[in-house]
Design a protein around this motif. Structure first.
Motif, PDB file in Angstrom:
ATOM      1  N   GLY A 108       0.807  -1.210   0.000  1.00  0.00           N
ATOM      2  CA  GLY A 108       0.000   0.000   0.000  1.00  0.00           C
ATOM      3  C   GLY A 108       0.840   1.261   0.000  1.00  0.00           C
ATOM      4  O   GLY A 108       0.332   2.351   0.224  1.00  0.00           O
ATOM      5  N   ILE A 109       2.154   1.120  -0.253  1.00  0.00           N
ATOM      6  CA  ILE A 109       3.023   2.283  -0.401  1.00  0.00           C
ATOM      7  C   ILE A 109       3.184   2.523  -1.900  1.00  0.00           C
ATOM      8  O   ILE A 109       3.905   1.794  -2.585  1.00  0.00           O
ATOM      9  N   VAL A 110       2.484   3.511  -2.411  1.00  0.00           N
ATOM     10  CA  VAL A 110       2.459   3.788  -3.850  1.00  0.00           C
ATOM     11  C   VAL A 110       3.854   4.184  -4.320  1.00  0.00           C
ATOM     12  O   VAL A 110       4.507   5.041  -3.720  1.00  0.00           O
ATOM     13  N   GLU A 111       4.306   3.545  -5.409  1.00  0.00           N
ATOM     14  CA  GLU A 111       5.639   3.838  -5.939  1.00  0.00           C
ATOM     15  C   GLU A 111       5.640   5.014  -6.908  1.00  0.00           C
ATOM     16  O   GLU A 111       6.615   5.751  -6.985  1.00  0.00           O
ATOM     17  N   GLU A 112       4.580   5.133  -7.675  1.00  0.00           N
ATOM     18  CA  GLU A 112       4.517   6.256  -8.604  1.00  0.00           C
ATOM     19  C   GLU A 112       3.083   6.496  -9.050  1.00  0.00           C
ATOM     20  O   GLU A 112       2.225   5.622  -8.973  1.00  0.00           O
ATOM     21  N   LEU A 113       2.864   7.718  -9.509  1.00  0.00           N
ATOM     22  CA  LEU A 113       1.582   8.107 -10.084  1.00  0.00           C
ATOM     23  C   LEU A 113       1.707   7.895 -11.584  1.00  0.00           C
ATOM     24  O   LEU A 113       2.483   8.563 -12.256  1.00  0.00           O
ATOM     25  N   GLY A 114       0.989   6.898 -12.097  1.00  0.00           N
ATOM     26  CA  GLY A 114       1.036   6.579 -13.513  1.00  0.00           C
ATOM     27  C   GLY A 114      -0.114   7.222 -14.258  1.00  0.00           C
ATOM     28  O   GLY A 114      -0.919   7.955 -13.683  1.00  0.00           O
ATOM     29  N   GLU A 115      -0.198   6.916 -15.547  1.00  0.00           N
ATOM     30  CA  GLU A 115      -1.248   7.495 -16.378  1.00  0.00           C
ATOM     31  C   GLU A 115      -1.781   6.444 -17.347  1.00  0.00           C
ATOM     32  O   GLU A 115      -1.013   5.697 -17.952  1.00  0.00           O
ATOM     33  N   ILE A 116      -3.100   6.405 -17.497  1.00  0.00           N
ATOM     34  CA  ILE A 116      -3.726   5.524 -18.481  1.00  0.00           C
ATOM     35  C   ILE A 116      -3.497   6.125 -19.864  1.00  0.00           C
ATOM     36  O   ILE A 116      -3.821   7.291 -20.104  1.00  0.00           O
ATOM     37  N   THR A 117      -2.911   5.327 -20.762  1.00  0.00           N
ATOM     38  CA  THR A 117      -2.667   5.825 -22.118  1.00  0.00           C
ATOM     39  C   THR A 117      -3.600   5.185 -23.134  1.00  0.00           C
ATOM     40  O   THR A 117      -3.683   5.642 -24.272  1.00  0.00           O
ATOM     41  N   LEU A 124       0.385   3.299  -8.730  1.00  0.00           N
ATOM     42  CA  LEU A 124       1.054   2.072  -9.162  1.00  0.00           C
ATOM     43  C   LEU A 124       1.997   1.565  -8.077  1.00  0.00           C
ATOM     44  O   LEU A 124       2.704   2.349  -7.436  1.00  0.00           O
ATOM     45  N   GLU A 125       1.992   0.242  -7.912  1.00  0.00           N
ATOM     46  CA  GLU A 125       2.900  -0.404  -6.956  1.00  0.00           C
ATOM     47  C   GLU A 125       3.254  -1.793  -7.457  1.00  0.00           C
ATOM     48  O   GLU A 125       2.383  -2.549  -7.875  1.00  0.00           O
ATOM     49  N   ARG A 126       4.533  -2.110  -7.401  1.00  0.00           N
ATOM     50  CA  ARG A 126       4.982  -3.477  -7.691  1.00  0.00           C
ATOM     51  C   ARG A 126       4.829  -4.327  -6.439  1.00  0.00           C
ATOM     52  O   ARG A 126       4.767  -3.800  -5.328  1.00  0.00           O
ATOM     53  N   PRO A 127       4.801  -5.654  -6.597  1.00  0.00           N
ATOM     54  CA  PRO A 127       4.647  -6.514  -5.424  1.00  0.00           C
ATOM     55  C   PRO A 127       5.830  -6.425  -4.459  1.00  0.00           C
ATOM     56  O   PRO A 127       6.950  -6.087  -4.857  1.00  0.00           O
ATOM     57  N   LEU A 128       5.547  -6.763  -3.232  1.00  0.00           N
ATOM     58  CA  LEU A 128       6.537  -6.794  -2.159  1.00  0.00           C
ATOM     59  C   LEU A 128       7.504  -7.949  -2.375  1.00  0.00           C
ATOM     60  O   LEU A 128       7.099  -9.056  -2.728  1.00  0.00           O
ATOM     61  N   ARG A 129       8.808  -7.689  -2.185  1.00  0.00           N
ATOM     62  CA  ARG A 129       9.798  -8.768  -2.130  1.00  0.00           C
ATOM     63  C   ARG A 129       9.925  -9.189  -0.673  1.00  0.00           C
ATOM     64  O   ARG A 129       9.796  -8.360   0.226  1.00  0.00           O
ATOM     65  N   LEU A 130      10.225 -10.434  -0.418  1.00  0.00           N
ATOM     66  CA  LEU A 130      10.340 -10.908   0.965  1.00  0.00           C
ATOM     67  C   LEU A 130      11.422 -10.172   1.735  1.00  0.00           C
ATOM     68  O   LEU A 130      11.379 -10.107   2.961  1.00  0.00           O
ATOM     69  N   SER A 131      12.395  -9.597   1.053  1.00  0.00           N
ATOM     70  CA  SER A 131      13.477  -8.875   1.725  1.00  0.00           C
ATOM     71  C   SER A 131      13.154  -7.400   1.964  1.00  0.00           C
ATOM     72  O   SER A 131      13.925  -6.696   2.601  1.00  0.00           O
ATOM     73  N   ASP A 132      11.991  -6.917   1.470  1.00  0.00           N
ATOM     74  CA  ASP A 132      11.626  -5.503   1.605  1.00  0.00           C
ATOM     75  C   ASP A 132      11.057  -5.193   2.984  1.00  0.00           C
ATOM     76  O   ASP A 132      10.535  -6.075   3.672  1.00  0.00           O
ATOM     77  N   ARG A 133      11.130  -3.910   3.335  1.00  0.00           N
ATOM     78  CA  ARG A 133      10.467  -3.451   4.558  1.00  0.00           C
ATOM     79  C   ARG A 133       8.965  -3.380   4.287  1.00  0.00           C
ATOM     80  O   ARG A 133       8.544  -3.027   3.189  1.00  0.00           O
ATOM     81  N   LEU A 134       8.169  -3.668   5.294  1.00  0.00           N
ATOM     82  CA  LEU A 134       6.719  -3.572   5.181  1.00  0.00           C
ATOM     83  C   LEU A 134       6.308  -2.194   5.692  1.00  0.00           C
ATOM     84  O   LEU A 134       5.995  -2.009   6.858  1.00  0.00           O
ATOM     85  N   GLY A 135       6.349  -1.197   4.797  1.00  0.00           N
ATOM     86  CA  GLY A 135       6.110   0.173   5.198  1.00  0.00           C
ATOM     87  C   GLY A 135       4.654   0.489   5.474  1.00  0.00           C
ATOM     88  O   GLY A 135       4.347   1.363   6.259  1.00  0.00           O
ATOM     89  N   VAL A 180      -7.090   2.453   0.283  1.00  0.00           N
ATOM     90  CA  VAL A 180      -7.958   3.278  -0.553  1.00  0.00           C
ATOM     91  C   VAL A 180      -7.215   3.554  -1.861  1.00  0.00           C
ATOM     92  O   VAL A 180      -6.156   4.181  -1.843  1.00  0.00           O
ATOM     93  N   ASP A 181      -7.753   3.048  -2.975  1.00  0.00           N
ATOM     94  CA  ASP A 181      -7.078   3.173  -4.275  1.00  0.00           C
ATOM     95  C   ASP A 181      -5.627   2.700  -4.203  1.00  0.00           C
ATOM     96  O   ASP A 181      -4.733   3.290  -4.810  1.00  0.00           O
ATOM     97  N   GLY A 182      -5.395   1.652  -3.418  1.00  0.00           N
ATOM     98  CA  GLY A 182      -4.066   1.067  -3.325  1.00  0.00           C
ATOM     99  C   GLY A 182      -3.151   1.726  -2.318  1.00  0.00           C
ATOM    100  O   GLY A 182      -1.980   1.364  -2.212  1.00  0.00           O
ATOM    101  N   ILE A 183      -3.652   2.699  -1.549  1.00  0.00           N
ATOM    102  CA  ILE A 183      -2.839   3.442  -0.587  1.00  0.00           C
ATOM    103  C   ILE A 183      -3.138   2.931   0.821  1.00  0.00           C
ATOM    104  O   ILE A 183      -4.282   2.935   1.256  1.00  0.00           O
ATOM    105  N   SER A 184      -2.109   2.490   1.522  1.00  0.00           N
ATOM    106  CA  SER A 184      -2.264   2.075   2.913  1.00  0.00           C
ATOM    107  C   SER A 184      -2.479   3.308   3.778  1.00  0.00           C
ATOM    108  O   SER A 184      -1.633   4.196   3.829  1.00  0.00           O
ATOM    109  N   LEU A 185      -3.630   3.356   4.455  1.00  0.00           N
ATOM    110  CA  LEU A 185      -3.979   4.510   5.280  1.00  0.00           C
ATOM    111  C   LEU A 185      -4.453   4.062   6.653  1.00  0.00           C
ATOM    112  O   LEU A 185      -4.933   2.936   6.823  1.00  0.00           O
ATOM    113  N   THR A 186      -4.344   4.953   7.625  1.00  0.00           N
ATOM    114  CA  THR A 186      -4.842   4.707   8.972  1.00  0.00           C
ATOM    115  C   THR A 186      -6.205   5.364   9.115  1.00  0.00           C
ATOM    116  O   THR A 186      -6.373   6.544   8.784  1.00  0.00           O
TER     117      THR A 186
END
Length: 197
Positions: free
Chosen positions: A4-13, A83-94, A140-146
């Protein structure tokens, strides 16, 4: 699995109808760097499978089921998407554990601007209310929120400047639909405890 940590704001083309499905073309320079056929990328919180990658654009097929249970059917060329790519097992869970499986669609009810942040209230499908608690997690729309405040038919979240600047929620207005995914842990707890009413 995502965080749920968005990596970038993409655009539908492109949005290409394919019978009862559509092919989405999405520009995302960061997420396409290592994308290959069959990879997963979350688009506004919906886990999609990459069909093809050409430069900074990837395509994904979106079936009727997904179009009907998410807000992806409302996208058009020029729409901004998280947009967000999947979590790698070695990544932090932000953020928190996010599956990319949308549970329902809510609607932004209101925005209350603060000095540096906004409080946004979102409608909540009735059957999801039992999974939302104050200070719990929601996507919400892929964003991890409290969750700031949970109600029977709505909840509120506070959006910090980074979220406002780098995600679609900085641009959404009352009446706009958003994809919702509740915390999967709450669903597992409910299943294990069974019906106790």
């Amino acid at each position: 699995m995502f965080t749920g940590i968005v990596e970038e704001l993409g655009e539908i083309t492109g949005v290409e109808p394919q019978g009862d499905s559509v092919e989405l073309a999405v520009r995302g320079p960061l997420v396409t760097q290592d994308a290959v056929h069959g990879a997963s990328i979350a688009v506004n919180g919906v886990c999609l499978t990459v069909v093809d990658v050409k430069g900074e654009v990837f395509t994904a097929d979106v079936i009727k089921e997904t179009l009907g249970k998410s807000s992806l059917g409302a996208l058009e060329p020029g729409s901004k998407v998280n947009l967000e790519r999947p979590l790698r097992l070695s990544d932090r869970l932000g953020g928190h554990l996010v599956q990319g499986h949308v549970d329902g669609v809510g609607t932004i009810i209101s925005r209350e601007p603060g000095e540096r942040w906004d409080v946004v209230t979102v409608s909540l499908p009735h059957d999801l209310a039992r999974y939302i608690v104050d200070k719990g997690s929601i996507t919400v729309d892929g964003i991890s929120l409290t969750v700031v405040e949970a109600g029977a038919d709505r909840f509120s979240v506070a959006l910090i400047p980074t979220t406002l600047a780098l995600t679609t929620l900085g641009h959404k207005t009352p009446g706009d639909p958003v994809n919702l995914e509740v915390d999967v842990v709450a669903k597992y707890v409910e299943r294990m405890l069974g019906d106790r009413s």
